[in-house]
Write a protein that holds these residues in place. Structure first.
Motif, PDB file in Angstrom:
ATOM      1  N   ASP A   1      25.997  19.047 -12.457  1.00 24.94           N
ATOM      2  CA  ASP A   1      25.551  19.954 -11.012  1.00 24.94           C
ATOM      3  C   ASP A   1      26.454  20.849 -10.539  1.00 24.94           C
ATOM      4  O   ASP A   1      27.653  20.504 -10.151  1.00 24.94           O
ATOM      5  CB  ASP A   1      25.524  18.703  -9.874  1.00 24.94           C
ATOM      6  CG  ASP A   1      24.429  19.539  -8.927  1.00 24.94           C
ATOM      7  OD1 ASP A   1      24.135  20.830  -8.771  1.00 24.94           O
ATOM      8  OD2 ASP A   1      24.230  18.751  -7.830  1.00 24.94           O
ATOM      9  N   GLU A   2      26.127  22.237 -10.572  1.00 20.50           N
ATOM     10  CA  GLU A   2      27.162  23.003 -10.348  1.00 20.50           C
ATOM     11  C   GLU A   2      28.629  23.090 -10.652  1.00 20.50           C
ATOM     12  O   GLU A   2      29.662  23.029 -10.190  1.00 20.50           O
ATOM     13  CB  GLU A   2      27.110  23.377  -8.588  1.00 20.50           C
ATOM     14  CG  GLU A   2      25.980  23.667  -8.077  1.00 20.50           C
ATOM     15  CD  GLU A   2      25.376  25.141  -8.228  1.00 20.50           C
ATOM     16  OE1 GLU A   2      26.111  25.970  -8.809  1.00 20.50           O
ATOM     17  OE2 GLU A   2      24.276  25.269  -7.885  1.00 20.50           O
TER      18      GLU A   2
ATOM     19  N   ASN B   1      18.845  27.576  -2.714  1.00 22.12           N
ATOM     20  CA  ASN B   1      19.725  26.566  -1.916  1.00 22.12           C
ATOM     21  C   ASN B   1      18.725  25.767  -1.185  1.00 22.12           C
ATOM     22  O   ASN B   1      17.747  26.442  -0.753  1.00 22.12           O
ATOM     23  CB  ASN B   1      20.959  26.912  -0.830  1.00 22.12           C
ATOM     24  CG  ASN B   1      21.978  27.466  -1.599  1.00 22.12           C
ATOM     25  OD1 ASN B   1      22.490  26.969  -2.606  1.00 22.12           O
ATOM     26  ND2 ASN B   1      22.691  28.650  -0.973  1.00 22.12           N
TER      27      ASN B   1
ATOM     28  N   PRO C   1      29.121  15.477 -10.636  1.00 19.19           N
ATOM     29  CA  PRO C   1      28.401  16.134  -9.549  1.00 19.19           C
ATOM     30  C   PRO C   1      29.119  17.342  -8.899  1.00 19.19           C
ATOM     31  O   PRO C   1      30.050  17.927  -9.306  1.00 19.19           O
ATOM     32  CB  PRO C   1      28.752  14.763  -8.374  1.00 19.19           C
ATOM     33  CG  PRO C   1      29.851  14.303  -8.868  1.00 19.19           C
ATOM     34  CD  PRO C   1      29.945  14.386 -10.523  1.00 19.19           C
ATOM     35  N   GLU C   2      28.123  18.056  -8.121  1.00 21.78           N
ATOM     36  CA  GLU C   2      28.702  19.262  -7.400  1.00 21.78           C
ATOM     37  C   GLU C   2      29.815  19.149  -6.765  1.00 21.78           C
ATOM     38  O   GLU C   2      30.702  19.918  -6.874  1.00 21.78           O
ATOM     39  CB  GLU C   2      27.353  19.618  -6.134  1.00 21.78           C
ATOM     40  CG  GLU C   2      28.063  21.016  -5.686  1.00 21.78           C
ATOM     41  CD  GLU C   2      26.495  21.602  -4.802  1.00 21.78           C
ATOM     42  OE1 GLU C   2      26.959  22.451  -4.256  1.00 21.78           O
ATOM     43  OE2 GLU C   2      25.587  20.790  -4.395  1.00 21.78           O
TER      44      GLU C   2
ATOM     45  N   LYS D   1      17.293  20.630  -6.313  1.00 27.27           N
ATOM     46  CA  LYS D   1      18.180  20.419  -7.644  1.00 27.27           C
ATOM     47  C   LYS D   1      18.871  19.395  -7.578  1.00 27.27           C
ATOM     48  O   LYS D   1      18.844  18.553  -8.577  1.00 27.27           O
ATOM     49  CB  LYS D   1      19.052  21.733  -7.972  1.00 27.27           C
ATOM     50  CG  LYS D   1      18.128  23.142  -7.978  1.00 27.27           C
ATOM     51  CD  LYS D   1      18.955  24.385  -8.406  1.00 27.27           C
ATOM     52  CE  LYS D   1      20.316  24.438  -7.527  1.00 27.27           C
ATOM     53  NZ  LYS D   1      19.661  24.862  -6.221  1.00 27.27           N
ATOM     54  N   SER D   2      19.661  19.249  -6.678  1.00 28.41           N
ATOM     55  CA  SER D   2      20.771  18.144  -6.492  1.00 28.41           C
ATOM     56  C   SER D   2      19.830  16.649  -6.326  1.00 28.41           C
ATOM     57  O   SER D   2      20.357  15.771  -6.891  1.00 28.41           O
ATOM     58  CB  SER D   2      22.020  18.379  -5.508  1.00 28.41           C
ATOM     59  OG  SER D   2      22.744  19.469  -5.589  1.00 28.41           O
ATOM     60  N   THR D   3      19.047  16.750  -5.527  1.00 29.95           N
ATOM     61  CA  THR D   3      18.053  15.501  -5.216  1.00 29.95           C
ATOM     62  C   THR D   3      17.596  15.065  -6.413  1.00 29.95           C
ATOM     63  O   THR D   3      17.647  13.875  -6.805  1.00 29.95           O
ATOM     64  CB  THR D   3      16.938  15.954  -4.233  1.00 29.95           C
ATOM     65  OG1 THR D   3      17.387  16.165  -2.953  1.00 29.95           O
ATOM     66  CG2 THR D   3      16.066  14.720  -4.156  1.00 29.95           C
TER      67      THR D   3
ATOM     68  N   MET E   1      18.640  15.800  -9.578  1.00 36.05           N
ATOM     69  CA  MET E   1      19.795  15.176 -10.492  1.00 36.05           C
ATOM     70  C   MET E   1      20.397  13.845  -9.914  1.00 36.05           C
ATOM     71  O   MET E   1      20.745  12.800 -10.848  1.00 36.05           O
ATOM     72  CB  MET E   1      20.885  16.226 -10.419  1.00 36.05           C
ATOM     73  CG  MET E   1      20.758  17.576 -11.485  1.00 36.05           C
ATOM     74  SD  MET E   1      22.153  18.600 -11.346  1.00 36.05           S
ATOM     75  CE  MET E   1      21.366  19.425 -12.969  1.00 36.05           C
ATOM     76  N   LYS E   2      20.689  13.527  -8.665  1.00 40.84           N
ATOM     77  CA  LYS E   2      20.676  12.159  -8.154  1.00 40.84           C
ATOM     78  C   LYS E   2      19.723  11.228  -8.661  1.00 40.84           C
ATOM     79  O   LYS E   2      20.252  10.162  -8.867  1.00 40.84           O
ATOM     80  CB  LYS E   2      20.987  12.244  -6.661  1.00 40.84           C
ATOM     81  CG  LYS E   2      22.242  13.160  -6.225  1.00 40.84           C
ATOM     82  CD  LYS E   2      22.422  13.356  -4.924  1.00 40.84           C
ATOM     83  CE  LYS E   2      23.526  14.061  -4.598  1.00 40.84           C
ATOM     84  NZ  LYS E   2      23.605  14.336  -3.132  1.00 40.84           N
TER      85      LYS E   2
ATOM     86  N   SER F   1      23.000  22.539 -13.602  1.00 38.82           N
ATOM     87  CA  SER F   1      22.528  23.492 -12.537  1.00 38.82           C
ATOM     88  C   SER F   1      23.377  24.455 -11.980  1.00 38.82           C
ATOM     89  O   SER F   1      24.671  24.066 -12.296  1.00 38.82           O
ATOM     90  CB  SER F   1      22.180  22.386 -11.391  1.00 38.82           C
ATOM     91  OG  SER F   1      22.158  22.870 -10.259  1.00 38.82           O
TER      92      SER F   1
ATOM     93  N   TYR G   1      27.929  12.512 -15.911  1.00 39.50           N
ATOM     94  CA  TYR G   1      27.582  13.177 -14.785  1.00 39.50           C
ATOM     95  C   TYR G   1      28.533  13.800 -14.149  1.00 39.50           C
ATOM     96  O   TYR G   1      29.735  13.025 -13.886  1.00 39.50           O
ATOM     97  CB  TYR G   1      26.901  12.124 -13.709  1.00 39.50           C
ATOM     98  CG  TYR G   1      26.357  12.675 -12.659  1.00 39.50           C
ATOM     99  CD1 TYR G   1      25.660  14.012 -12.363  1.00 39.50           C
ATOM    100  CD2 TYR G   1      26.554  11.906 -11.213  1.00 39.50           C
ATOM    101  CE1 TYR G   1      25.291  14.411 -11.134  1.00 39.50           C
ATOM    102  CE2 TYR G   1      26.131  12.382 -10.214  1.00 39.50           C
ATOM    103  CZ  TYR G   1      25.506  13.675  -9.906  1.00 39.50           C
ATOM    104  OH  TYR G   1      25.277  14.137  -8.684  1.00 39.50           O
TER     105      TYR G   1
END
Length: 298
Positions: free
Chosen positions: A154-155, A37, A81-82, A41-43, A45-46, A184, A79
């Motif tokens: 993402d997740e 965490n 997103p989480e 990762k999310s950054t 992907m964004k 991810s 896409y």
């Protein structure tokens, strides 16, 4: 090349989320993107989906620059997103029809993605009436709606039960037969079941990038479980060649870890004979992705 990332950096105030990240993903690859965490990762992907701008560096998706050619990037990406944003008051087909209009896709495509994602039994309901697993299917259906060349997920399996996990895994795997997938997740079993390659990020930097099977076998640690017929003194085990740790897991059963390419089972067998012991069982435990991940990011 489907995705090309060159020296991407991103900071939030004093905190550096990404520090000169670089990698390439070929067309048709299914790549797992792992990290603790807050690893970034999310950054990333964004940034790849044009939701965020990088501070420096460059990235291409299907040859389109994410900084200067946002519309083309968005057209070529699906896409998820989480936190899957859905309109809970819309019916499944109504929601997909709305997005089909946005992408100027024919209505027939709606039925195709409903079937592809296994939404048919629930497609007559409002999204708010669906289980978490089916809501994720709606998100995947929407990501696939415009038939993108690249899927960025993402997740996608967060919060799903084991049956839902398997269902969504199969949907992703089937979708990945003719698309590039950048995935991810924190669930290592998903990566082992779906992905060809793994990229691990920690503290904003890539710490591993390899084919899944190579990543697991590249580490020289070897774990062997052995059960003796009598109690063994720890100081004797500590003298074994190449041993790095020894843990008494139950009664006369030990988990021995060695750092070497050499198969240490014959050495343990000889050790038992020399000390008047018998080996009741002797098993080499295969290292899985979770163990490798812990070692790399600890």
């Amino acid at each position: 090349m489907s995705i090309e990332v060159n020296s991407i950096s991103k900071s939030y105030g004093e905190q550096k989320a990404l520090n000169e990240i670089s990698f390439k993903i070929e067309k048709g690859e299914i790549v797992g993107f792992l990290g603790p965490n807050g690893a970034g990762k999310s950054t990333l992907m964004k940034i790849l989906t044009t939701y965020l701008l990088a501070d420096s560096g460059s990235a291409l998706v299907n040859g389109h620059d994410v900084m200067t050619n946002e519309k083309e990037v968005q057209r070529s990406i699906g896409y998820l997103p989480e936190h899957n944003p859905l309109y809970l008051d819309l019916y499944v087909r109504e929601y997909l029809a709305f997005n089909a209009d946005v992408y100027n896709m024919p209505k027939a495509r709606i039925e195709e993605v409903i079937q592809l994602t296994g939404l048919t039994p629930e497609s007559h309901k409002k999204i708010g009436q669906l289980s978490k697993g089916y809501r994720q299917r709606v998100g995947l259906a929407n990501a696939l709606l415009h038939d993108p060349e690249v899927l960025i997920l993402d997740e996608p399996t967060t919060g799903l039960d084991p049956n839902q996990l398997m269902e969504i895994r199969n949907v992703i795997k089937n979708a990945g037969k003719n698309k590039t997938v950048f995935l991810s997740t924190h669930i290592m079993q998903e990566v082992e079941a779906i992905c060809d390659r793994v990229i691990i990020i920690d503290k904003g930097q890539i710490v591993a990038d390899n084919k899944l099977d190579h990543l697991v076998t590249a580490n020289k640690e070897q774990v062997i479980e052995v059960e003796f017929d009598y109690k063994v003194e720890e100081q004797l085990l500590a003298k074994l060649e190449n041993i790095s740790s020894y843990v008494n897991t139950h009664d006369m059963t030990w988990e021995l870890t060695f750092v070497t390419d050499k198969d240490m089972r014959p050495t343990i067998f000889d050790f038992a004979n020399e000390n008047g012991l018998k080996t009741l069982q002797l098993n080499q435990k295969n290292k899985n992705l979770e163990a490798v991940f812990r070692e790399i990011t600890k």
